[in-house]
Design an enzyme around this catalytic site. Structure first.
Site, PDB file in Angstrom:
ATOM      1  N   ASP A  32       0.871  -1.175   0.000  1.00 48.66           N
ATOM      2  CA  ASP A  32       0.000   0.000   0.000  1.00 48.66           C
ATOM      3  C   ASP A  32       0.910   1.228   0.000  1.00 48.66           C
ATOM      4  O   ASP A  32       1.788   1.365   0.871  1.00 48.66           O
ATOM      5  CB  ASP A  32      -0.884  -0.026   1.263  1.00 48.66           C
ATOM      6  CG  ASP A  32      -1.935   1.080   1.222  1.00 48.66           C
ATOM      7  OD1 ASP A  32      -1.695   2.135   0.597  1.00 48.66           O
ATOM      8  OD2 ASP A  32      -2.999   0.874   1.837  1.00 48.66           O
ATOM      9  N   LEU A  33       0.709   2.106  -0.959  1.00 46.88           N
ATOM     10  CA  LEU A  33       1.577   3.286  -1.089  1.00 46.88           C
ATOM     11  C   LEU A  33       1.552   4.170   0.153  1.00 46.88           C
ATOM     12  O   LEU A  33       2.467   4.969   0.378  1.00 46.88           O
ATOM     13  CB  LEU A  33       1.159   4.114  -2.314  1.00 46.88           C
ATOM     14  CG  LEU A  33       1.463   3.485  -3.678  1.00 46.88           C
ATOM     15  CD1 LEU A  33       0.604   4.122  -4.767  1.00 46.88           C
ATOM     16  CD2 LEU A  33       2.953   3.640  -4.008  1.00 46.88           C
ATOM     17  N   ARG A  72     -14.946  13.886 -26.816  1.00 43.65           N
ATOM     18  CA  ARG A  72     -13.864  14.438 -25.985  1.00 43.65           C
ATOM     19  C   ARG A  72     -12.585  13.628 -26.168  1.00 43.65           C
ATOM     20  O   ARG A  72     -11.481  14.168 -26.242  1.00 43.65           O
ATOM     21  CB  ARG A  72     -14.321  14.441 -24.516  1.00 43.65           C
ATOM     22  CG  ARG A  72     -13.270  14.911 -23.545  1.00 43.65           C
ATOM     23  CD  ARG A  72     -13.833  15.118 -22.136  1.00 43.65           C
ATOM     24  NE  ARG A  72     -12.741  15.316 -21.223  1.00 43.65           N
ATOM     25  CZ  ARG A  72     -12.178  14.333 -20.512  1.00 43.65           C
ATOM     26  NH1 ARG A  72     -12.644  13.100 -20.578  1.00 43.65           N
ATOM     27  NH2 ARG A  72     -11.158  14.592 -19.729  1.00 43.65           N
ATOM     28  N   SER A  88      -6.581   9.996 -22.237  1.00 39.97           N
ATOM     29  CA  SER A  88      -7.426   8.818 -22.059  1.00 39.97           C
ATOM     30  C   SER A  88      -6.756   7.646 -22.753  1.00 39.97           C
ATOM     31  O   SER A  88      -6.606   7.649 -23.983  1.00 39.97           O
ATOM     32  CB  SER A  88      -8.805   9.083 -22.669  1.00 39.97           C
ATOM     33  OG  SER A  88      -9.548   7.895 -22.727  1.00 39.97           O
ATOM     34  N   GLY A 126       0.516   3.959  -9.622  1.00 40.52           N
ATOM     35  CA  GLY A 126      -0.347   3.582  -8.492  1.00 40.52           C
ATOM     36  C   GLY A 126      -1.092   4.773  -7.923  1.00 40.52           C
ATOM     37  O   GLY A 126      -0.531   5.865  -7.795  1.00 40.52           O
ATOM     38  N   HIS A 160      -6.666  16.090 -15.891  1.00 43.52           N
ATOM     39  CA  HIS A 160      -7.562  16.763 -14.940  1.00 43.52           C
ATOM     40  C   HIS A 160      -6.843  17.810 -14.079  1.00 43.52           C
ATOM     41  O   HIS A 160      -7.494  18.538 -13.334  1.00 43.52           O
ATOM     42  CB  HIS A 160      -8.307  15.722 -14.108  1.00 43.52           C
ATOM     43  CG  HIS A 160      -9.234  14.900 -14.962  1.00 43.52           C
ATOM     44  ND1 HIS A 160     -10.368  15.425 -15.533  1.00 43.52           N
ATOM     45  CD2 HIS A 160      -9.140  13.619 -15.413  1.00 43.52           C
ATOM     46  CE1 HIS A 160     -10.959  14.499 -16.277  1.00 43.52           C
ATOM     47  NE2 HIS A 160     -10.226  13.393 -16.219  1.00 43.52           N
ATOM     48  N   LYS A 207      -3.144  15.298  -8.539  1.00 43.06           N
ATOM     49  CA  LYS A 207      -2.145  15.134  -9.597  1.00 43.06           C
ATOM     50  C   LYS A 207      -1.264  16.389  -9.703  1.00 43.06           C
ATOM     51  O   LYS A 207      -0.069  16.301  -9.986  1.00 43.06           O
ATOM     52  CB  LYS A 207      -2.833  14.820 -10.921  1.00 43.06           C
ATOM     53  CG  LYS A 207      -3.521  13.454 -10.942  1.00 43.06           C
ATOM     54  CD  LYS A 207      -2.513  12.324 -10.800  1.00 43.06           C
ATOM     55  CE  LYS A 207      -3.142  10.954 -10.892  1.00 43.06           C
ATOM     56  NZ  LYS A 207      -2.185   9.862 -10.746  1.00 43.06           N
ATOM     57  N   TYR A 216      -9.303  14.804  -7.388  1.00 41.66           N
ATOM     58  CA  TYR A 216      -8.359  13.960  -8.121  1.00 41.66           C
ATOM     59  C   TYR A 216      -7.345  14.822  -8.908  1.00 41.66           C
ATOM     60  O   TYR A 216      -6.130  14.598  -8.835  1.00 41.66           O
ATOM     61  CB  TYR A 216      -9.151  13.055  -9.070  1.00 41.66           C
ATOM     62  CG  TYR A 216      -8.331  12.321 -10.090  1.00 41.66           C
ATOM     63  CD1 TYR A 216      -7.520  11.251  -9.730  1.00 41.66           C
ATOM     64  CD2 TYR A 216      -8.366  12.681 -11.442  1.00 41.66           C
ATOM     65  CE1 TYR A 216      -6.767  10.574 -10.684  1.00 41.66           C
ATOM     66  CE2 TYR A 216      -7.623  12.016 -12.393  1.00 41.66           C
ATOM     67  CZ  TYR A 216      -6.826  10.961 -12.012  1.00 41.66           C
ATOM     68  OH  TYR A 216      -6.078  10.296 -12.944  1.00 41.66           O
TER      69      TYR A 216
HETATM   70  N1  LIG Z   1      -6.497   5.471 -17.677  1.00 40.16           N
HETATM   71  C1  LIG Z   1      -6.368   6.727 -18.074  1.00 40.16           C
HETATM   72  O1  LIG Z   1      -6.822   7.079 -19.154  1.00 40.16           O
HETATM   73  C2  LIG Z   1      -5.639   7.729 -17.199  1.00 40.16           C
HETATM   74  C3  LIG Z   1      -5.723   9.087 -17.542  1.00 40.16           C
HETATM   75  C4  LIG Z   1      -5.013  10.011 -16.767  1.00 40.16           C
HETATM   76  C5  LIG Z   1      -4.213   9.586 -15.717  1.00 40.16           C
HETATM   77  N2  LIG Z   1      -4.178   8.245 -15.397  1.00 40.16           N
HETATM   78  C6  LIG Z   1      -3.352   7.845 -14.252  1.00 40.16           C
HETATM   79  O2  LIG Z   1      -2.589   6.711 -14.619  1.00 40.16           O
HETATM   80  C7  LIG Z   1      -2.452   5.812 -13.520  1.00 40.16           C
HETATM   81  C8  LIG Z   1      -2.954   4.442 -13.900  1.00 40.16           C
HETATM   82  O3  LIG Z   1      -4.308   4.537 -14.315  1.00 40.16           O
HETATM   83  P1  LIG Z   1      -5.227   3.254 -14.599  1.00 40.16           P
HETATM   84  O4  LIG Z   1      -6.226   3.653 -15.606  1.00 40.16           O
HETATM   85  O5  LIG Z   1      -4.377   2.066 -14.862  1.00 40.16           O
HETATM   86  O6  LIG Z   1      -5.975   3.124 -13.203  1.00 40.16           O
HETATM   87  P2  LIG Z   1      -6.330   1.812 -12.380  1.00 40.16           P
HETATM   88  O7  LIG Z   1      -7.295   2.196 -11.326  1.00 40.16           O
HETATM   89  O8  LIG Z   1      -6.738   0.718 -13.316  1.00 40.16           O
HETATM   90  O9  LIG Z   1      -4.928   1.435 -11.737  1.00 40.16           O
HETATM   91  C9  LIG Z   1      -4.415   2.080 -10.604  1.00 40.16           C
HETATM   92  C10 LIG Z   1      -3.827   1.030  -9.704  1.00 40.16           C
HETATM   93  O10 LIG Z   1      -3.319   1.664  -8.520  1.00 40.16           O
HETATM   94  C11 LIG Z   1      -3.583   0.808  -7.436  1.00 40.16           C
HETATM   95  N3  LIG Z   1      -3.660   1.572  -6.184  1.00 40.16           N
HETATM   96  C12 LIG Z   1      -4.629   2.449  -5.794  1.00 40.16           C
HETATM   97  N4  LIG Z   1      -4.378   2.906  -4.561  1.00 40.16           N
HETATM   98  C13 LIG Z   1      -3.227   2.307  -4.162  1.00 40.16           C
HETATM   99  C14 LIG Z   1      -2.465   2.368  -2.967  1.00 40.16           C
HETATM  100  N5  LIG Z   1      -2.839   3.129  -1.917  1.00 40.16           N
HETATM  101  N6  LIG Z   1      -1.357   1.606  -2.896  1.00 40.16           N
HETATM  102  C15 LIG Z   1      -0.959   0.825  -3.933  1.00 40.16           C
HETATM  103  N7  LIG Z   1      -1.646   0.728  -5.080  1.00 40.16           N
HETATM  104  C16 LIG Z   1      -2.763   1.463  -5.201  1.00 40.16           C
HETATM  105  C17 LIG Z   1      -4.918   0.122  -7.743  1.00 40.16           C
HETATM  106  O11 LIG Z   1      -5.044  -1.102  -7.059  1.00 40.16           O
HETATM  107  C18 LIG Z   1      -4.855  -0.021  -9.262  1.00 40.16           C
HETATM  108  O12 LIG Z   1      -4.450  -1.305  -9.661  1.00 40.16           O
HETATM  109  C19 LIG Z   1      -3.232   6.442 -12.372  1.00 40.16           C
HETATM  110  O13 LIG Z   1      -2.346   7.131 -11.545  1.00 40.16           O
HETATM  111  C20 LIG Z   1      -4.176   7.389 -13.065  1.00 40.16           C
HETATM  112  O14 LIG Z   1      -4.540   8.463 -12.216  1.00 40.16           O
HETATM  113  C21 LIG Z   1      -4.879   7.335 -16.104  1.00 40.16           C
END
Ligand SMILES: NC(=O)c1ccc[n+]([C@@H]2O[C@H](COP(=O)([O-])OP(=O)(O)OC[C@H]3O[C@@H](n4cnc5c(N)ncnc54)[C@H](O)[C@@H]3O)[C@@H](O)[C@H]2O)c1
Length: 266
Positions: free
Chosen positions: A48-49, A171, A162, A69, A110, A137, A133
């Site tokens: 856990d982070l 979008r 995305s 994460g 965002h 970031k 959120y």
């Molecule tokens: N998917 C997108 O289009 C998108 C767009 C902008 C930013 N992001 C960023 O990219 C990253 C990955 O996105 P994603 O779509 O794979 O999201 P996701 O939710 O599928 O993956 C995030 C992972 O982080 C883990 N996590 C959450 N809290 C945690 C904690 N306290 N300790 C350890 N692990 C933890 C979750 O279990 C999950 O597997 C994220 O940081 C997200 O904010 C994603």
């Protein structure tokens, strides 16, 4: 290079760990939950982070971190605070203490969600987050800048749009990035000799894009995929969505309209 990917069980982590495998034979994976498709030759450590001591352990012996994460959508302050504020701080502090050289941070569009869609923005605009959120970031980018400027970590923040195989609505025609293009940006962050602290937009070659991504191109980014190739499909999907008068005005979409009451009469 020995790489650590946090959030490795998530959507992007699942795609990236396959795309980066050829480039980096040694990849350590971490997440609070186990990836469902973990192979026997992959190293995974559940952490856990929010737990600094454990985060410190997984950063030891690592050269570069891809920090995915965290809570990846809108959420309560408690959730965002634990995973994206405390968790993100822990990650950078542990990276520094363990002698990690580079961090690529998954930031988000965002951070600048409240810019209107007709405005083209670069990486030097004031942040205008559209949610708790988005604020988290922006915090991550600020922590990254601190560790880069004060301690010499090489930090790349990617304001990801995305991530999907194709843009799924209007979008997304402006902010879409194909996983393969994101992998290209991540590799620039992990390897380019001139990185100190940089912000890139995580978008493919999108004609309808809202972002000036010349900073990424300066480091050699050449996105290979075009959202226009999917326009008809994306617009057909858009036609089925209800109108969102606030969300449709701003780059952050529904993140802007959610909880929005700035037009109320005092
Ligand atoms: N998917 C997108 O289009 C998108 C767009 C902008 C930013 N992001 C960023 O990219 C990253 C990955 O996105 P994603 O779509 O794979 O999201 P996701 O939710 O599928 O993956 C995030 C992972 O982080 C883990 N996590 C959450 N809290 C945690 C904690 N306290 N300790 C350890 N692990 C933890 C979750 O279990 C999950 O597997 C994220 O940081 C997200 O904010 C994603």
């Amino acid at each position: 290079m020995h790489i650590l990917i946090t959030g490795a069980a998530g959507n992007i982590g699942t795609r990236l760990r396959k795309l980066l495998k050829g480039a980096y034979p040694r990849i350590r994976l971490s997440d609070v939950r186990s990836p469902t498709d973990l192979r026997s030759d992959e190293e995974f450590i559940a952490v856990d982070l929010a737990d600094y001591e454990k985060v410190k352990k997984i950063t030891e012996g690592i050269d570069g971190i891809v920090h995915l994460g965290g809570h990846a959508r809108r959420g309560s302050w408690d959730t965002i605070h634990k995973s994206n504020i405390i968790g993100c701080y822990n990650l950078f502090e542990a990276a520094y203490r363990s002698g990690v050289k580079r961090v690529v941070f998954a930031s988000s569009n965002h951070v600048v969600g409240f810019y209107p869609r007709e405005r083209k923005i670069g990486v030097d605009v004031t942040v205008r987050p559209d949610s708790r959120y988005g604020v988290s970031k922006a915090f991550g980018e600020a922590v990254g800048a601190l560790y880069a400027d004060k301690h010499g970590l090489r930090v790349t923040c990617i304001r990801i749009g995305s991530v999907k195989d194709k843009p799924i609505d209007q979008r997304r025609l402006s902010i879409w990035i194909k996983p393969e293009d994101l992998a290209q940006l991540v590799r620039i962050g992990l390897e380019h000799p001139d990185i100190r602290f940089e912000i890139f937009y995580g978008s493919s070659n999108n004609e309808a894009g809202w972002w000036d991504n010349s900073n990424a191109r300066r480091f050699g980014y050449h996105p290979e995929f075009r959202s226009e190739d999917f326009r008809a499909e994306a617009m057909a999907a858009q036609a089925k969505l209800p109108p969102d008068p606030i969300g449709d005005r701003f780059q952050g979409g529904s993140f802007c309209s959610d909880e929005y009451d700035a037009d109320r009469k005092w």
